[in-house]
Write an enzyme that holds these catalytic residues in place. Structure first.
Site, PDB file in Angstrom:
ATOM      1  N   ARG A 232       3.092 -32.359  64.845  1.00 13.99           N
ATOM      2  CA  ARG A 232       3.257 -33.015  66.146  1.00 13.99           C
ATOM      3  C   ARG A 232       4.465 -33.907  65.675  1.00 13.99           C
ATOM      4  NH1 ARG A 232       1.830 -28.931  68.537  1.00 13.99           N
ATOM      5  NH2 ARG A 232       0.165 -28.885  69.778  1.00 13.99           N
ATOM      6  N   GLU A 261       9.759 -35.364  72.848  1.00 16.63           N
ATOM      7  CA  GLU A 261      10.541 -34.101  73.128  1.00 16.63           C
ATOM      8  C   GLU A 261      10.154 -33.454  74.355  1.00 16.63           C
ATOM      9  OE1 GLU A 261       7.762 -30.605  71.075  1.00 16.63           O
ATOM     10  OE2 GLU A 261       8.672 -31.780  69.512  1.00 16.63           O
ATOM     11  N   HIS A 279      11.202 -27.271  68.377  1.00 15.89           N
ATOM     12  CA  HIS A 279      10.025 -26.861  68.423  1.00 15.89           C
ATOM     13  C   HIS A 279       9.995 -25.162  68.790  1.00 15.89           C
ATOM     14  CE1 HIS A 279       5.804 -28.573  69.692  1.00 15.89           C
ATOM     15  NE2 HIS A 279       5.769 -27.551  68.554  1.00 15.89           N
TER      16      HIS A 279
END
Length: 313
Positions: A232, A261, A279
């Site tokens: 994360r 993000e 991601h």
């Protein structure tokens, strides 16, 4: 009236499977929940949640009085307030294991891209600089060094297995020593960081790991080292990371996750020693299809009154 609600944007295949199996009410985002009429909300018992990190908290749960299950799409469920769910008798499930290989593969790819300079070299070719200026600058050997894995869970173990094939001396940190094929355990994460050439962050998300990778740990990896984060964004002190990369106190980074993000700090975009990805470690057709199957299996089990396959809370 549907007993289920699907939140988020799903692939065409997953969307069709949800429709065929449950014919759910659909929302693009959990923030739109209050827009549903009270009668529809009153009938919802299970939620297929693909929230993109948006919080699913007590206020949202209280809008669904019959809610008994939140089936998360993904292994990380830190966006769901599990404490609030437990207080209300709501079960939470996730989709573990089916994404381990893809995430571990991607972590290795980030490391190789950073160490071998493939991101920069690809742009060098596309910009015509190979023809006009010659070969790109030299990169660094990846194989044969010392690698650290911060968090030896399912994904961390898969990363370590792959690193062994690259002739790496594998070190790790976990809450307790694990049974391994001879990997070196470090009870102190700073000591781990100082002992390796590349540090892979594979920690579980959530409040307990926020800021776990400190400035001291980042600088312990050193100017010749690399940090790879597929956990994360908030597990790493991003301000300290940016400063260390900018000032040369950390050699490089491979990042698939970021604080805030999908917005990414513009200072990271300007760093030539950082390989950045949006991601998408789990972004394969095969992985997403498997995650969808696990999510639907949990919803089906709940509606049928059977034990949940992958309950986490």
């Amino acid at each position: 009236m549907s007993r289920t609600l699907a939140v988020g944007t799903y692939s065409e295949e997953a969307d069709a499977a949800l429709a065929e199996t449950f014919d759910p009410v659909r929302l693009a985002a959990i923030a739109d929940l209050a827009s549903l009429d009270e009668t529809t909300r009153a009938g919802i018992e299970g939620v297929a949640y693909k929230g993109g990190g948006k919080p699913f908290g007590p206020a949202e749960m209280d809008l669904l009085p019959k809610l008994g299950l939140i089936a998360n799409f993904g292994v990380g469920y830190d966006a769901i307030d599990t404490g609030a769910a437990q207080e209300r008798g709501i079960a939470v499930t996730n989709t573990p294991d089916v994404l381990n290989d893809d995430v571990a593969d991607f972590a290795i790819a980030l490391w190789l891209m950073q160490r071998r300079g493939t991101d920069m070299a690809g742009r060098w070719l596309r910009d015509g600089r190979w023809a006009s200026e010659g070969p790109p600058p030299l990169a660094h050997t990846a194989s044969g060094g010392r690698a650290g894995v911060l968090g030896l869970g399912r994904i961390g173990h898969e990363i370590a297995d792959r690193l062994a094939a690259f002739k790496m001396d594998v070190h790790y940190y976990a809450r307790s020593e694990k049974e391994t094929p001879g990997w070196t355990f470090h009870p102190d994460p700073v000591d781990l960081a100082a002992s390796v050439d590349v540090l892979f962050v594979a920690l579980k998300g959530g409040p307990e790991t926020a800021g776990f990778v400190t400035r001291e740990m980042i600088e312990a990896v050193g100017p010749g080292g690399c940090l790879v984060n597929i956990a994360r964004g908030n597990t790493v002190d991003e301000e300290a990371l940016i400063a260390a990369l900018r000032d040369g106190r950390l050699g490089g980074a491979g990042l698939d996750v970021f604080v805030g993000e999908p917005e990414v700090d513009l200072r990271l975009l300007a760093l030539p020693n950082a390989v950045l990805q949006p991601h998408h470690a789990t972004s394969t057709h095969e992985c997403r299809a498997a995650m969808g199957r696990v999510q639907r299996d949990n919803i089906r089990a709940f509606l049928d009154g059977r034990p949940l396959p992958t309950r986490v809370a």
